[in-house]
Design a protein around this motif. Sequence first.
Motif, mmCIF file in Angstrom:
data_model
loop_
_atom_site.group_PDB
_atom_site.id
_atom_site.type_symbol
_atom_site.label_atom_id
_atom_site.label_comp_id
_atom_site.label_asym_id
_atom_site.label_seq_id
_atom_site.Cartn_x
_atom_site.Cartn_y
_atom_site.Cartn_z
ATOM 1 N N THR A 18 0.828 -1.212 0.000
ATOM 2 C CA THR A 18 0.000 0.000 0.000
ATOM 3 C C THR A 18 0.861 1.260 0.000
ATOM 4 O O THR A 18 0.372 2.344 0.296
ATOM 5 N N SER A 55 0.396 7.931 0.463
ATOM 6 C CA SER A 55 -0.667 7.557 -0.474
ATOM 7 C C SER A 55 -1.832 6.947 0.283
ATOM 8 O O SER A 55 -1.717 6.619 1.459
ATOM 9 N N GLN A 56 -2.961 6.804 -0.431
ATOM 10 C CA GLN A 56 -4.155 6.187 0.147
ATOM 11 C C GLN A 56 -4.569 5.005 -0.714
ATOM 12 O O GLN A 56 -4.572 5.083 -1.945
ATOM 13 N N LYS A 57 -4.951 3.940 -0.058
ATOM 14 C CA LYS A 57 -5.396 2.732 -0.756
ATOM 15 C C LYS A 57 -6.658 3.044 -1.563
ATOM 16 O O LYS A 57 -7.523 3.781 -1.124
ATOM 17 N N HIS A 97 -6.680 4.702 -4.409
ATOM 18 C CA HIS A 97 -6.487 5.879 -5.251
ATOM 19 C C HIS A 97 -5.518 5.555 -6.394
ATOM 20 O O HIS A 97 -4.709 4.640 -6.304
#
Length: 139
Positions: A51, A105-107, A109
Amino acid sequence: MLKKFRKMITLLLCAAFAMNFSALAATPDIIQPQNNFQIRTGTASLTKSGTNLCVKFNIGTNASCSKIGVESITLYDRTTGGHEKFSGATISGAVSHSGSIPLPSQKGHTYYALVQLVAQPYGGSAAYKQHIITDAVQL
């Protein structure tokens, strides 16, 4: 006698200046070392590891640099339409530099990045820059 002495000093100074200029003309790399400078390799990619996102980069030149590496990274989030700018990683005294820079970061996206590589040769006032837009990566 004084006039002859002045003429002799003037001639000696002119000869000394002429020799200095001819010595500089024979070694143009001392005056402008960046004339033959070039970035030989410049790559950057956005990768994922689980991730997490990271930018992998490699930059190589034909001469030692006072600054070489990633100057900045602009991370674009296709999911939200937003973007964020991050500082990169540079070193000095090297001909090449490679590495990996982690990014938040974001899962779920999708991201892509604009990576600005930089190389500034010793003795040169101008920095050579290369911009690379990476492929998109979905987490």
